[in-house]
Design an enzyme around this catalytic site. Sequence first.
Site, PDB file in Angstrom:
ATOM      1  N   GLY A  44     -26.930   3.772 -16.849  1.00 26.94           N
ATOM      2  CA  GLY A  44     -27.581   4.994 -16.789  1.00 26.94           C
ATOM      3  C   GLY A  44     -28.009   5.515 -18.123  1.00 26.94           C
ATOM      4  O   GLY A  44     -29.143   6.022 -17.926  1.00 26.94           O
ATOM      5  N   CYS A  45     -27.644   5.216 -19.201  1.00 25.73           N
ATOM      6  CA  CYS A  45     -27.998   5.693 -20.284  1.00 25.73           C
ATOM      7  C   CYS A  45     -29.247   4.612 -20.802  1.00 25.73           C
ATOM      8  O   CYS A  45     -30.173   5.085 -21.469  1.00 25.73           O
ATOM      9  CB  CYS A  45     -27.083   5.462 -21.279  1.00 25.73           C
ATOM     10  SG  CYS A  45     -25.479   6.396 -21.099  1.00 25.73           S
ATOM     11  N   THR A  46     -29.192   3.509 -20.256  1.00 27.46           N
ATOM     12  CA  THR A  46     -30.390   2.484 -20.732  1.00 27.46           C
ATOM     13  C   THR A  46     -31.470   3.161 -19.974  1.00 27.46           C
ATOM     14  O   THR A  46     -32.706   3.114 -20.545  1.00 27.46           O
ATOM     15  CB  THR A  46     -29.936   1.222 -20.400  1.00 27.46           C
ATOM     16  OG1 THR A  46     -28.799   0.753 -21.126  1.00 27.46           O
ATOM     17  CG2 THR A  46     -31.086   0.470 -20.863  1.00 27.46           C
TER      18      THR A  46
END
Length: 157
Positions: A44-46
Amino acid sequence: MAVALDQPVADFSAAATSGQQVSLSALKGQQVVIYFYPKDSTPGCTTEGLDFRARYAEFQAANTQIFGVSMDSLKKHESFKCKQDFPFELISDPEHELCDLFGVYQLKKNYGKEYMGIVRSTFLLDANGVLRQEWRNLRVAGHVDAVLAAAQALHKG
């Protein structure tokens, strides 16, 4: 004291990638997007970072700087930034001082376990450092488009 909509954000200084020290006062005259995310190199952060990267030129055209913040070390941030070719800096907040200022370091639950961590959130500050919009506990899909639209609208005044 945590930030509040339509109020100036307290000046801060924090270590970031590329050997930079980011301070809010030095960014006066530019809009600022600060997005908080739980951990480098997670799916998700990527995706969120790549979405900001894809729209980076449009944020720049709207006089808006972008900073990603997590509690990861600068070394991890440098690796994540380099691997994903992010054109913006990542701020390391290991003591969660910035997270506390923005009220995003909270009790989380995952698979029945409780722990303290960063709740994915984004904040848009105007050119005078006043908080104009916030997105808390957000979903990544379509989020960057909403932030960009808000930044563009704010820039046009």
